[in-house]
Design a protein around this motif. Structure first.
Motif, short mmCIF file in Angstrom:
data_model
loop_
_atom_site.label_atom_id
_atom_site.label_comp_id
_atom_site.label_asym_id
_atom_site.label_seq_id
_atom_site.Cartn_x
_atom_site.Cartn_y
_atom_site.Cartn_z
N GLY A 456 0.79 -1.22 0.00
CA GLY A 456 0.00 0.00 0.00
C GLY A 456 0.82 1.27 0.00
O GLY A 456 0.33 2.32 0.39
N CYS A 457 2.10 1.19 -0.38
CA CYS A 457 2.92 2.40 -0.40
C CYS A 457 3.85 2.34 -1.61
O CYS A 457 4.06 1.29 -2.21
CB CYS A 457 3.73 2.53 0.89
N ASP A 458 4.41 3.46 -1.95
CA ASP A 458 5.32 3.55 -3.09
C ASP A 458 6.75 3.33 -2.58
O ASP A 458 7.29 4.16 -1.84
CB ASP A 458 5.20 4.93 -3.74
N PRO A 459 7.38 2.24 -2.96
CA PRO A 459 8.73 1.95 -2.43
C PRO A 459 9.78 2.94 -2.92
O PRO A 459 10.87 2.98 -2.38
CB PRO A 459 9.01 0.53 -2.94
N ALA A 460 9.46 3.72 -3.94
CA ALA A 460 10.44 4.69 -4.45
C ALA A 460 10.45 5.97 -3.65
O ALA A 460 11.42 6.73 -3.69
CB ALA A 460 10.15 4.98 -5.92
N THR A 461 9.37 6.24 -2.92
CA THR A 461 9.30 7.49 -2.15
C THR A 461 9.18 7.25 -0.64
O THR A 461 9.48 8.15 0.13
CB THR A 461 8.08 8.31 -2.62
N THR A 462 8.76 6.08 -0.24
CA THR A 462 8.60 5.78 1.18
C THR A 462 9.95 5.44 1.80
O THR A 462 10.71 4.66 1.23
CB THR A 462 7.63 4.60 1.38
N PRO A 463 10.28 5.98 2.97
CA PRO A 463 11.55 5.64 3.61
C PRO A 463 11.63 4.14 3.95
O PRO A 463 10.61 3.51 4.25
CB PRO A 463 11.55 6.50 4.88
N LEU A 464 12.82 3.63 3.89
CA LEU A 464 13.08 2.26 4.28
C LEU A 464 12.79 2.09 5.77
O LEU A 464 13.12 2.95 6.58
CB LEU A 464 14.54 1.91 4.00
N ARG A 465 12.15 0.97 6.12
CA ARG A 465 11.84 0.69 7.52
C ARG A 465 12.66 -0.49 8.02
O ARG A 465 13.14 -1.32 7.24
CB ARG A 465 10.34 0.35 7.68
N TYR A 466 12.78 -0.56 9.32
CA TYR A 466 13.48 -1.69 9.95
C TYR A 466 12.80 -3.00 9.56
O TYR A 466 13.45 -4.02 9.31
CB TYR A 466 13.46 -1.51 11.46
N LEU A 467 11.47 -2.99 9.46
CA LEU A 467 10.72 -4.18 9.08
C LEU A 467 11.02 -4.61 7.65
O LEU A 467 10.94 -5.79 7.31
CB LEU A 467 9.22 -3.95 9.25
N PHE A 487 13.52 -18.03 10.72
CA PHE A 487 12.36 -18.22 11.60
C PHE A 487 12.39 -17.25 12.77
O PHE A 487 11.38 -16.64 13.13
CB PHE A 487 12.35 -19.67 12.10
N LYS A 488 13.57 -17.07 13.36
CA LYS A 488 13.69 -16.14 14.49
C LYS A 488 13.42 -14.71 14.05
O LYS A 488 12.81 -13.92 14.79
CB LYS A 488 15.09 -16.25 15.10
N ILE A 489 13.85 -14.37 12.83
CA ILE A 489 13.60 -13.02 12.32
C ILE A 489 12.11 -12.78 12.15
O ILE A 489 11.59 -11.72 12.50
CB ILE A 489 14.36 -12.80 11.00
N THR A 490 11.39 -13.77 11.60
CA THR A 490 9.94 -13.59 11.43
C THR A 490 9.24 -13.47 12.77
O THR A 490 8.28 -12.69 12.90
CB THR A 490 9.33 -14.75 10.63
N LYS A 491 9.69 -14.20 13.76
CA LYS A 491 9.08 -14.09 15.10
C LYS A 491 9.25 -12.69 15.65
O LYS A 491 8.31 -12.09 16.20
CB LYS A 491 9.70 -15.12 16.05
N ARG A 492 10.47 -12.14 15.51
CA ARG A 492 10.71 -10.78 16.01
C ARG A 492 9.89 -9.77 15.24
O ARG A 492 9.34 -8.83 15.81
CB ARG A 492 12.20 -10.45 15.89
N ALA A 493 9.79 -9.95 13.93
CA ALA A 493 9.02 -9.01 13.11
C ALA A 493 7.55 -9.00 13.51
O ALA A 493 6.92 -7.95 13.61
CB ALA A 493 9.17 -9.37 11.63
N LEU A 494 7.00 -10.19 13.75
CA LEU A 494 5.58 -10.26 14.13
C LEU A 494 5.33 -9.67 15.51
O LEU A 494 4.26 -9.11 15.77
CB LEU A 494 5.11 -11.72 14.06
N LEU A 497 5.13 -6.02 14.82
CA LEU A 497 3.91 -5.67 14.11
C LEU A 497 2.66 -5.79 14.97
O LEU A 497 1.60 -5.29 14.59
CB LEU A 497 3.76 -6.57 12.87
N ALA A 498 2.80 -6.45 16.10
CA ALA A 498 1.62 -6.61 16.97
C ALA A 498 1.08 -5.26 17.43
O ALA A 498 -0.12 -5.12 17.71
CB ALA A 498 1.99 -7.47 18.18
#
Length: 995
Positions: A456-467, A487-494, A497-498
């Motif tokens: 839902g955003c434009d990757p060319a203009t939106t700042p890069l996020r840690y996620l 797997f550990k990275i996805t757990k931390r990301a979720l 995102l909570a």
């Protein structure tokens, strides 16, 4: 300017290692005969690994071999992706430019990931098979280059190797089977601590019979004396030898250092610390030369002269004078191309580097980075971004380090070096919070990530996020086989995102977690997919939404096919088309086609899958093409078209060899093994499974599939102990959570059959009851019918339950209608109501199918029924038993062979016809012509006859013409028919059944 700089070695003589050299020279002889050789040479630092390689490669070059050397590069403890292979291939290209170009023809864009000089790398979406694809192409390149020329490929300092280099080396050593090639790899044994990343590779390679390990020990006292004599050009005093031998403990490098120190009068007062010993000659240098050695030590394994000049900030005369002093002291060497400098031994570089103060190290790294930023051409283009990232990182300047590390991660991804991409992304995540906000705000996802579609955003203009970094790292981890880290990275990301309202991004991570859970064997992945579906439900169509629906439909297709799965697949296709997600659309269409076949709409579903295959190949969407090469042949097998499946699977094996490996090729070969088993080509079935046995990086499900295939074959051949071992292995791979019909029903059938064969009927009933309790899902007929027949053959128990279960199993294709008839006849037999007419219908049905093993089993049953009915059909029963026995013998199906033989013995039926007179004698055929005629009767072509008899196709053609003339027939078919009528020779076991 640099050419006059002397690069002599301290020790002019090569001492010891005669046994090792003899072994290596023998390997060169074997390699020259077309048998590839491989060695791992280990030993402590300074023991003489490099010197051994130098002596051997010099000998090899004198014997006409081409030598390609490559070394693993240490830059701030970060290995450059594929560095030793790139260097070695570059040397090979210089030595054999035409041969390498011919061998790489058509694959230059892929191989450019290793050797940029071959051209631009091909842009495109990355997938799990990208690295494996590169590995396969590299292996084939080396095989082609070494087809006519002996090559020694030497890779040094494997203890510094990046993960991608380790994986590529492992792949080469496992798969190289042809070519005149010797592969040497050296490593520092004393550096391989318990958690060193090289340790698992060494343990894995130890199991290879094609690889030999050489562990270099220290020199003896006698050898130490000879080495000192060579260095000093005179016989040393025995007391001096004793002293140096005691101090060095036989380490060749320390012997050199101590001998030179003694010769220069520096022996007295030397500390026992080896580090101090190594620094003695550095400290004896002029101050400017000491400064230069410190700069070189921090620059990496090799430092280019112009880069050194920019960092040292000395006048050219001062720099040359300092370098000459360091070279004369045997501390530095000029590189072979004369463009830079390196330490003569890495131990000295480490000692000099360790002696730097923390602030001094940071300052030198900053100066390297600044120099490289100001003049990017100071280093080779393929190394630039990696070295810049390392310099800025070790300069402890997050503002500069973060974008540099991210640039390096993109470069690693472009080379399919996903392990290094993951490490760099993890470093970027480490730097994220310490980098200034204004730096982070300038970074854009479009520049650094391509793991998942824009939410839902434009990757060319939106700042890069840690996620965004976490998403890219999770996919890189999956691509390189580091599933646990991913797997550990996805757990931390979720967890992050909570607290955010970002359902699409969260849904994407839940899909990744589902895939990782399944590949790690920790669950079916359904719960994670359900979370993803909940998150996107009610949202407008998007690529993420289409991906979620595709994955959900794919899961249901395997575990619980039905209307819900069908609906998910249809919506996935619709949404993907709406948002222009072509890869997702084709992926969803092949899932939909599979569901169509399973629901009974066979021709429409197969046509859809064939169309997807053609479109994926035409549009170069490799990931979808690989999936279709798995699923389409599986559906062909499901409807009894095993021969069509094999044709497609053999094409798929070749495609997977070019474009993928590990899980994908394992699944393709697993399906190939299944279809070959159905066709009675059991040896080929075993070979198909063995072709991918124990591949590194395979998921547990892929390993479980092959364990199942091996268990099925062992069971049919009567090796019950092996069948039980493979059954236990498969059950362990799938785990209690994996209840897909395609997995647990075949395992249940094997378990039931083993329990019956070994006299454990209660256990057989228990296995069966557990399988029947939940009922069979739609589309499970290919697994359900064999299970029910096995259970019915076991005895009279549970007959009503079997009949009830059978009513829920469809018969959408002739092969499954034949199984249904078979089951009905087995159930009647279990009740004592054997009717030859029932079994005759079953045999007739299987005679229309290419299922020789099943045909032999049902022929045995029909013969049994005929003999029980009386002697009027004894002749037909005799023929049936002979056919069944021939096929069972040919296949090696010992239980069936014994069962048929037992029935024949009880009925006093000979299983071989009377051959007291030989009809061939009346035809005037020579012995060779009889051999050819036998193969003609088996349907072989002239080329196949030639291969079987080791003659030329032209000679085979002449023999066939002579046979036709002697028999007075006009064609091969008539010759075979006449030979059959005359009984010229008994059929080869299984040939008549297969005809």
């Amino acid at each position: 300017m640099l050419a006059p700089v002397e690069t002599r070695s301290v020790s002019p003589v090569f001492v010891g290692r005669r046994d090792e050299l003899d072994l290596l020279n023998d390997a060169l002889t074997r390699a020259a005969a077309g048998e590839p050789q491989a060695f791992l040479i280990g030993g402590e630092a300074g023991v003489g690994k490099t010197r051994l390689v130098e002596e051997y490669t010099a000998d090899a070059a004198r014997r006409g071999a081409v030598v390609a050397l490559g070394g693993c590069v240490e830059i701030g403890a970060d290995g450059l992706p594929f560095a030793p292979f790139s260097t070695a291939l570059r040397a090979l290209r210089r030595a054999l430019p035409d041969e390498l170009a011919a061998a790489a023809a058509g694959q230059e864009t892929e191989l450019a990931r290793l050797l940029p000089e071959m051209g631009e790398t091909r842009p495109g979406r990355h997938d799990e098979e990208g690295m494996a694809r590169l590995f396969e192409l590299t292996a084939r390149l080396l095989e082609r280059v070494t087809a006519d020329r002996t090559v020694v490929l030497a890779l040094e300092d494997l203890h510094w190797a990046d993960a991608s280099t380790r994986h590529l080396l492992s792949y080469l050593l496992r798969t190289l089977r042809t070519g005149r090639l010797v592969v040497l790899a050296t490593y520092r044994a004393d550096d391989i601590h318990r958690r060193h990343p090289l340790r698992p590779l060494l343990a894995e390679l130890d199991r290879l019979r094609t690889l030999r390990r050489l562990e270099l020990g220290r020199l003896t006292r006698e050898e130490t004396g000879r080495q000192i004599a060579g260095i000093l050009a005179q016989e040393p005093d025995p007391a001096q030898v004793d002293d140096i031998f005691e101090r060095s403990d036989g380490n060749a490098f320390f012997v050199e250092e101590l001998a030179v120190a003694a010769h220069e009068g520096c022996c007295t007062g030397l500390t026992d610390s080896l580090r101090d010993l190594l620094l003695v000659r550095v400290e004896a240098l002029p101050e400017t030369a000491q400064l230069v050695t410190r700069i070189v030590a921090e620059g990496g394994s090799t430092v280019e002269y112009r880069l050194l000049e920019a960092v040292a900030r000395l006048s050219e005369d001062e720099l040359i004078t300092a370098l000459r002093a360091a070279v004369d002291a045997n501390l530095l060497l000029a590189t072979p191309d004369g463009d830079g400098y390196r330490f003569r031994h890495s131990l000295v570089r480490e000692a000099v580097g360790d002696d730097l103060l923390p602030g001094e190290r940071s300052r030198l790294n900053r100066r390297y980075a600044e120099a490289l930023e100001a003049r990017p051409t100071l280093v080779p283009a393929e190394e630039r971004v990696m070295r810049l990232a390392s310099y800025w990182y070790h300069a402890h300047e997050p503002a500069k380090a973060l974008p540099a590390v991210l640039d390096a991660s993109v470069a690693a991804r472009s080379r399919s070096a996903y392990s290094e991409q993951l490490r760099l992304l993890e470093r970027a995540m480490e730097l994220w919070d310490t980098a200034p906000e204004e730096v982070r705000s300038r970074l854009r996802p479009v520049d650094y990530t391509e793991a998942y579609p824009p939410c839902g955003c434009d990757p060319a203009t939106t700042p890069l996020r840690y996620l965004d970094l976490m998403a890219e790292a999770a996919v890189a981890g999956r691509f390189c086989g580091e599933r646990e880290r991913a797997f550990k990275i996805t757990k931390r990301a979720l967890r992050l995102l909570a607290d955010e309202n970002d359902p699409q991004r969260a849904a994407w991570f839940w899909v990744q977690r589902s895939r990782l859970v399944r590949s790690l064997g920790r669950g079916s992945g359904r719960e994670e997919l359900a979370r993803a579906q909940d998150l996107v439900r009610g949202l407008p169509p998007s690529e993420v939404h289409a991906q979620v629906l595709t994955r959900a439909a794919n899961w249901s297709m395997i575990h619980s096919p039905g209307p819900e799965a069908y609906g998910d697949a249809e919506r996935a296709v619709e949404y993907a088309r709406m948002v222009g997600a072509r890869e997702t659309e084709l992926d969803a269409r092949q899932v939909l086609g599979t569901l169509m076949v399973g629901s009974g709409d066979i021709e429409t579903g197969l046509a859809e899958m064939y169309e997807v295959k053609e479109r994926a190949l035409a549009e170069d969407i490799t990931s979808v093409a690989l999936s279709v090469y798995i699923n389409l042949p599986s559906e062909l097998e499901a409807v009894g078209r095993s021969r069509d499946a094999v044709t497609l699977l053999e094409e798929g094996v070749a495609f997977a060899g070019r474009h993928g490996l590990n899980d994908t090729k394992a699944w393709v070969c697993g399906n190939l093994a299944e279809s070959l088993f159905s066709l009675g080509r059991w040896d080929e079935s075993a070979a198909a499974s063995a072709a991918v046995a124990d591949r590194v990086g395979q998921g547990v499900a892929a390993q479980g599939i092959h364990a199942t295939r091996r268990a099925e074959l062992a069971l049919a051949r009567g090796d019950f102990a092996e069948a039980q071992r493979q059954l236990t292995a498969a059950q362990g791979f799938f785990g209690a959570h994996e209840r897909a019909a395609q997995h647990h029903l075949p395992l249940t059938r094997i378990a039931v059959a083993l329990a019956v064969a070994e006299g454990r009927p209660a256990e057989a009933r228990a296995h069966l009851e557990r399988a029947l309790e939940p009922g069979f899902p739609p589309g499970a007929q290919r697994y359900a019918w064999p299970l029910l027949i096995t259970a019915a053959e076991a005895g009279p128990d549970l007959l009503d339950a079997l009949r009830k279960a059978a009513r829920s199993v469809a018969t959408p294709a002739p092969v499954w209608q034949a199984h249904a008839d078979w089951l009905r006849a087995e159930l009647l037999r279990a009740e004592g109501r054997t009717d030859p007419d029932d079994w005759s219908e079953v045999v007739t049905a299987f005679e229309r199918l290419e299922r020789p093993y099943d045909l032999a089993r049902t022929r045995h049953r029909l013969a049994e029924a005929l003999l029980a009915a009386g002697d009027e059909d004894r002749e037909r029963a005799t023929e049936l038993l002979r056919l069944a026995h021939a096929v069972a013998t040919h296949l090696g199906a010992r239980p069936l062979t014994d069962t048929v033989a037992s029935l024949a013995q009880r009925a006093r039926i000979p299983l071989t016809p009377d051959t007291s007179t030989d009809p061939a004698d009346t035809l005037g055929l020579t012995s060779r012509e009889r051999d050819v005629l036998r193969l003609v009767c088996a349907g072989r072509t002239n080329r196949q006859i030639a291969a079987a008899l080791f003659i030329s196709p032209k000679t085979a053609s002449v023999h066939v013409s002579n046979i036709l003339a002697k028999l007075g027939v006009s064609g091969r078919g008539e010759a075979a028919a006449l030979a059959h009528r005359l009984g010229v020779f008994p059929p080869e076991p299984g040939e008549r059944a297969l005809a």
